[in-house]
Motif scaffolding. Sequence first.
Motif, PDB file in Angstrom:
ATOM      1  N   ASN A   1       9.479  -1.911  18.269  1.00 30.08           N
ATOM      2  CA  ASN A   1       9.367  -2.329  19.682  1.00 30.08           C
ATOM      3  C   ASN A   1       8.338  -1.525  20.496  1.00 30.08           C
ATOM      4  OD1 ASN A   1      10.653   0.081  20.355  1.00 30.08           O
ATOM      5  ND2 ASN A   1      12.638  -0.867  20.740  1.00 30.08           N
ATOM      6  N   GLY A   2       7.684  -0.581  19.849  1.00 23.92           N
ATOM      7  CA  GLY A   2       6.607   0.146  20.534  1.00 23.92           C
ATOM      8  C   GLY A   2       7.062   1.421  21.229  1.00 23.92           C
ATOM      9  N   VAL A   3       8.372   1.708  21.204  1.00 17.56           N
ATOM     10  CA  VAL A   3       8.868   2.901  21.904  1.00 17.56           C
ATOM     11  C   VAL A   3       8.314   4.191  21.286  1.00 17.56           C
ATOM     12  CG1 VAL A   3      10.951   4.301  22.285  1.00 17.56           C
ATOM     13  CG2 VAL A   3      10.969   1.882  22.844  1.00 17.56           C
TER      14      VAL A   3
ATOM     15  N   ARG B   1       2.087   8.982  16.684  1.00 18.97           N
ATOM     16  CA  ARG B   1       1.688   7.921  17.620  1.00 18.97           C
ATOM     17  C   ARG B   1       1.076   6.727  16.883  1.00 18.97           C
ATOM     18  NH1 ARG B   1      -3.677   8.490  18.683  1.00 18.97           N
ATOM     19  NH2 ARG B   1      -3.441  10.524  19.698  1.00 18.97           N
ATOM     20  N   ASP B   2       0.377   7.022  15.787  1.00 25.39           N
ATOM     21  CA  ASP B   2      -0.341   5.955  15.085  1.00 25.39           C
ATOM     22  C   ASP B   2       0.433   5.336  13.919  1.00 25.39           C
ATOM     23  OD1 ASP B   2      -2.386   6.186  16.848  1.00 25.39           O
ATOM     24  OD2 ASP B   2      -3.554   7.565  15.617  1.00 25.39           O
ATOM     25  N   VAL B   3       1.709   5.671  13.802  1.00 25.71           N
ATOM     26  CA  VAL B   3       2.526   5.013  12.766  1.00 25.71           C
ATOM     27  C   VAL B   3       2.422   3.498  12.972  1.00 25.71           C
ATOM     28  CG1 VAL B   3       4.921   4.532  12.063  1.00 25.71           C
ATOM     29  CG2 VAL B   3       4.168   6.896  12.378  1.00 25.71           C
ATOM     30  N   LYS B   4       2.176   2.786  11.885  1.00 28.17           N
ATOM     31  CA  LYS B   4       1.972   1.330  11.984  1.00 28.17           C
ATOM     32  C   LYS B   4       3.219   0.653  12.570  1.00 28.17           C
ATOM     33  CE  LYS B   4       0.179  -2.346   9.008  1.00 28.17           C
ATOM     34  NZ  LYS B   4       1.272  -3.280   8.925  1.00 28.17           N
ATOM     35  N   THR B   5       2.997  -0.169  13.569  1.00 23.94           N
ATOM     36  CA  THR B   5       4.111  -0.887  14.194  1.00 23.94           C
ATOM     37  C   THR B   5       4.662  -1.936  13.227  1.00 23.94           C
ATOM     38  OG1 THR B   5       3.042  -0.596  16.322  1.00 23.94           O
ATOM     39  CG2 THR B   5       4.769  -2.263  16.217  1.00 23.94           C
ATOM     40  N   CYS B   6       5.994  -1.936  13.091  1.00 19.07           N
ATOM     41  CA  CYS B   6       6.625  -2.900  12.173  1.00 19.07           C
ATOM     42  C   CYS B   6       6.660  -4.281  12.845  1.00 19.07           C
ATOM     43  CB  CYS B   6       8.038  -2.427  11.846  1.00 19.07           C
ATOM     44  SG  CYS B   6       8.934  -3.577  10.799  1.00 19.07           S
ATOM     45  N   SER B   7       6.359  -5.314  12.077  1.00 16.16           N
ATOM     46  CA  SER B   7       6.329  -6.663  12.664  1.00 16.16           C
ATOM     47  C   SER B   7       7.717  -7.311  12.735  1.00 16.16           C
ATOM     48  CB  SER B   7       5.378  -7.552  11.865  1.00 16.16           C
ATOM     49  OG  SER B   7       5.733  -7.505  10.512  1.00 16.16           O
TER      50      SER B   7
ATOM     51  N   THR C   1       5.410   8.863  22.368  1.00 13.63           N
ATOM     52  CA  THR C   1       4.522   9.902  21.845  1.00 13.63           C
ATOM     53  C   THR C   1       3.273  10.026  22.718  1.00 13.63           C
ATOM     54  OG1 THR C   1       5.302   9.296  19.655  1.00 13.63           O
ATOM     55  CG2 THR C   1       3.475  10.810  19.740  1.00 13.63           C
ATOM     56  N   LYS C   2       2.766   8.885  23.186  1.00 12.45           N
ATOM     57  CA  LYS C   2       1.600   8.932  24.088  1.00 12.45           C
ATOM     58  C   LYS C   2       1.952   9.703  25.351  1.00 12.45           C
ATOM     59  CE  LYS C   2       0.209   4.458  24.163  1.00 12.45           C
ATOM     60  NZ  LYS C   2      -0.510   3.233  24.323  1.00 12.45           N
TER      61      LYS C   2
ATOM     62  N   LYS D   1      -1.032  19.004  17.501  1.00  6.63           N
ATOM     63  CA  LYS D   1      -1.601  17.803  18.128  1.00  6.63           C
ATOM     64  C   LYS D   1      -1.916  16.730  17.081  1.00  6.63           C
ATOM     65  CE  LYS D   1      -4.705  19.515  21.160  1.00  6.63           C
ATOM     66  NZ  LYS D   1      -5.551  19.647  22.349  1.00  6.63           N
ATOM     67  N   LYS D   2      -2.368  17.184  15.926  1.00 10.61           N
ATOM     68  CA  LYS D   2      -2.644  16.217  14.838  1.00 10.61           C
ATOM     69  C   LYS D   2      -1.347  15.533  14.415  1.00 10.61           C
ATOM     70  CE  LYS D   2      -6.086  18.699  12.343  1.00 10.61           C
ATOM     71  NZ  LYS D   2      -6.345  19.284  11.029  1.00 10.61           N
ATOM     72  N   GLY D   3      -0.272  16.319  14.364  1.00  7.40           N
ATOM     73  CA  GLY D   3       1.033  15.760  13.989  1.00  7.40           C
ATOM     74  C   GLY D   3       1.480  14.705  14.991  1.00  7.40           C
TER      75      GLY D   3
END
Length: 158
Positions: free
Chosen positions: A27-29, A67-73, A34-35, A60-62
Motif C-alpha cells: 500500500n506504499g506505507v 525506501r526502494d523495496v519493490k512495491t508488491c502489486s 521511510t521517505k 543512510k544507504k540502509g
Amino acid sequence: MKTKSFDNVKDQVGFCGIWCGSCVVGNGVLRELTKEYERIVEKYGLEDWASEGFDFNEFKKGLASIRDVKTCSGCLKGGGRDNCEIKNCARSRELKDCSACEDFMVCKNSEILKKMREGARDAGLLVKDKDVDQKHFLKKAMSELENKSPHCILFCKT
Ligand code: SF4
Ligand code: SF4
C-alpha cells in the motif's frame, strides 16, 4: 494523501484472507514512512548527533534501500508469495478465496494457511475471517486503517 499503490491494493483480499490494502509493502506505507524518516534525519541534522564510530553513510544507504523495496502489486495481480500453495489451490478450484472452500476443514494447506494468517495479524495486517461478507469486511477494514499506525500516514495531511 493516498498513494497510487494503495489504490491498486485497496480492493484486493488474498485467497487466504489477508487484505493487501493493509500491507505496508503493497500500500506504499513502507516507502512513504521511510521517505518521511529520511526527511527528518536530514532536516534535523541528526548526523551531528550520532554516536562516535556510527557510520551515518551506511545508515543512510540502509534507509534508501528500504525506501526502494519493490512495491508488491497484490495477491490478485501477480504479487504475494511466489508459488503460493494457497493461491494455486484456490485458483485451481475456481474459488474467490478459501472461505468458500468445501474442504476447508480438511485442507492439506491448513498449516501454511494458519501460519500466513497468524503471521499477517501479528505484523499488523488485517485478515478476513471465514464467512464474513467481503464488502462488509472491506468497509470496516478501511475505517480501521485510517486510525491505525503506521497506515494512517496514508490519510494524514502533509
Ligand atoms: S500470495 Fe498466498 S499467502 Fe500471500 S496473500 Fe496471496 S494467498 Fe495469501
Ligand atoms: S483446500 Fe485449503 S488452500 Fe485449497 S482452497 Fe480449500 S482451504 Fe484453500
